[in-house]
Design an enzyme around this catalytic site. Sequence first.
Site, mmCIF file in Angstrom:
data_model
loop_
_atom_site.group_PDB
_atom_site.id
_atom_site.type_symbol
_atom_site.label_atom_id
_atom_site.label_comp_id
_atom_site.label_asym_id
_atom_site.label_seq_id
_atom_site.Cartn_x
_atom_site.Cartn_y
_atom_site.Cartn_z
ATOM 1 N N ASN A 118 -108.846 -61.800 4.878
ATOM 2 C CA ASN A 118 -109.248 -60.640 4.248
ATOM 3 C C ASN A 118 -110.673 -60.236 4.624
ATOM 4 O OD1 ASN A 118 -109.679 -58.323 2.749
ATOM 5 N ND2 ASN A 118 -108.783 -59.063 1.019
ATOM 6 N N ARG A 161 -114.548 -56.645 -10.044
ATOM 7 C CA ARG A 161 -114.791 -55.585 -9.166
ATOM 8 C C ARG A 161 -113.677 -54.562 -9.206
ATOM 9 N NH1 ARG A 161 -113.951 -56.175 -2.399
ATOM 10 N NH2 ARG A 161 -114.609 -54.122 -2.249
ATOM 11 N N ALA A 198 -114.652 -55.134 3.900
ATOM 12 C CA ALA A 198 -115.175 -54.092 4.562
ATOM 13 C C ALA A 198 -115.456 -54.536 6.210
ATOM 14 C CB ALA A 198 -116.700 -53.833 3.789
ATOM 15 N N ARG A 225 -105.571 -45.266 1.284
ATOM 16 C CA ARG A 225 -106.961 -45.036 0.393
ATOM 17 C C ARG A 225 -107.627 -43.832 1.125
ATOM 18 N NH1 ARG A 225 -109.886 -50.454 -1.308
ATOM 19 N NH2 ARG A 225 -111.232 -48.936 -2.173
ATOM 20 N N PRO A 237 -116.823 -60.038 2.389
ATOM 21 C CA PRO A 237 -117.722 -59.554 1.298
ATOM 22 C C PRO A 237 -117.121 -58.858 0.076
ATOM 23 C CG PRO A 237 -117.794 -57.920 3.182
ATOM 24 C CD PRO A 237 -117.026 -59.337 3.424
ATOM 25 N N ASN A 238 -117.614 -59.247 -1.022
ATOM 26 C CA ASN A 238 -117.555 -58.699 -2.298
ATOM 27 C C ASN A 238 -116.250 -59.278 -3.158
ATOM 28 O OD1 ASN A 238 -119.839 -57.001 -2.180
ATOM 29 N ND2 ASN A 238 -118.550 -56.040 -0.683
ATOM 30 N N HIS A 287 -104.616 -57.375 2.939
ATOM 31 C CA HIS A 287 -105.483 -56.810 2.140
ATOM 32 C C HIS A 287 -104.937 -56.427 0.534
ATOM 33 C CE1 HIS A 287 -108.118 -55.706 5.476
ATOM 34 N NE2 HIS A 287 -107.206 -55.318 6.217
ATOM 35 N N TYR A 334 -108.334 -53.502 -7.468
ATOM 36 C CA TYR A 334 -108.000 -54.818 -6.809
ATOM 37 C C TYR A 334 -107.361 -55.909 -8.062
ATOM 38 C CZ TYR A 334 -111.080 -53.191 -3.413
ATOM 39 O OH TYR A 334 -111.621 -52.521 -2.383
ATOM 40 N N GLU A 394 -103.559 -60.852 8.675
ATOM 41 C CA GLU A 394 -104.671 -60.158 8.158
ATOM 42 C C GLU A 394 -103.872 -59.759 6.649
ATOM 43 O OE1 GLU A 394 -105.412 -56.666 10.148
ATOM 44 O OE2 GLU A 394 -106.409 -55.729 8.719
HETATM 45 C C1 DQA Z 1 -109.809 -54.987 0.945
HETATM 46 C C2 DQA Z 1 -109.820 -53.448 1.324
HETATM 47 C C3 DQA Z 1 -111.158 -53.092 2.052
HETATM 48 O O1 DQA Z 1 -111.064 -51.772 2.378
HETATM 49 C C4 DQA Z 1 -112.392 -53.170 1.240
HETATM 50 O O2 DQA Z 1 -113.569 -52.968 2.020
HETATM 51 C C5 DQA Z 1 -112.341 -54.381 0.539
HETATM 52 C C6 DQA Z 1 -111.209 -55.035 0.081
HETATM 53 C C7 DQA Z 1 -108.626 -55.288 0.346
HETATM 54 O O3 DQA Z 1 -108.272 -56.418 0.307
HETATM 55 O O4 DQA Z 1 -107.920 -54.357 -0.365
HETATM 56 O O5 DQA Z 1 -113.352 -55.103 0.347
HETATM 57 O O6 DQA Z 1 -110.002 -55.749 2.008
#
Ligand code: DQA
Length: 146
Positions: free
Chosen positions: A77, A21, A80, A110, A13-14, A103, A26, A101
């Site tokens: 990825n 964003r 959240a 964080r 998501p997002n 990110h 990011y 995995e």
């Molecule tokens: C994320 C890190 C997550 O904590 C966050 O919710 C994201 C992006 C990252 O790519 O840094 O949406 O996965």
Amino acid sequence: MRAPTKVLVLNGPNLGRLGRRQPEIYGHTTYAELAHQCVEWGRELGLDVEVRQTNHEGELLDWLNAAADDVTPVVLNAAAWTHYSYALYDACAQLTAPLVEVHISDPTQRPEEFRHTSVVTPHAVEVVAGRGIDGYRIALGLLVTD
Ligand code: DQA
């Protein structure tokens, strides 16, 4: 010549709003640019990369279930959902091909404590975090076996 290995790059998501964003976290690369880059990096590595993003958890679970059936390696990825989805934990547990995995940020560094837990990590062969968009290239490289 062998056909390139199929790899799925799945985004949660997002992440579709990458570039717009929270660019201070990011970066400025858009999702479309990321998807294009992943396909290019894959080509250079001899991988046939397909990139997807969804804001709907069930859709991601369906993709992971299909990856389990098809024994397809996955770069994930889960955004959240990484931090709290036990359905995602169970879906990742079924995978038999390697799961990496990724990110963009490093969630463990964080301030929000909820980001310090990952349901994906127990099932991943590697975690690539805090390397920005380049983390996807690193993750794809980890899936090259020969
Ligand atoms: C994320 C890190 C997550 O904590 C966050 O919710 C994201 C992006 C990252 O790519 O840094 O949406 O996965």
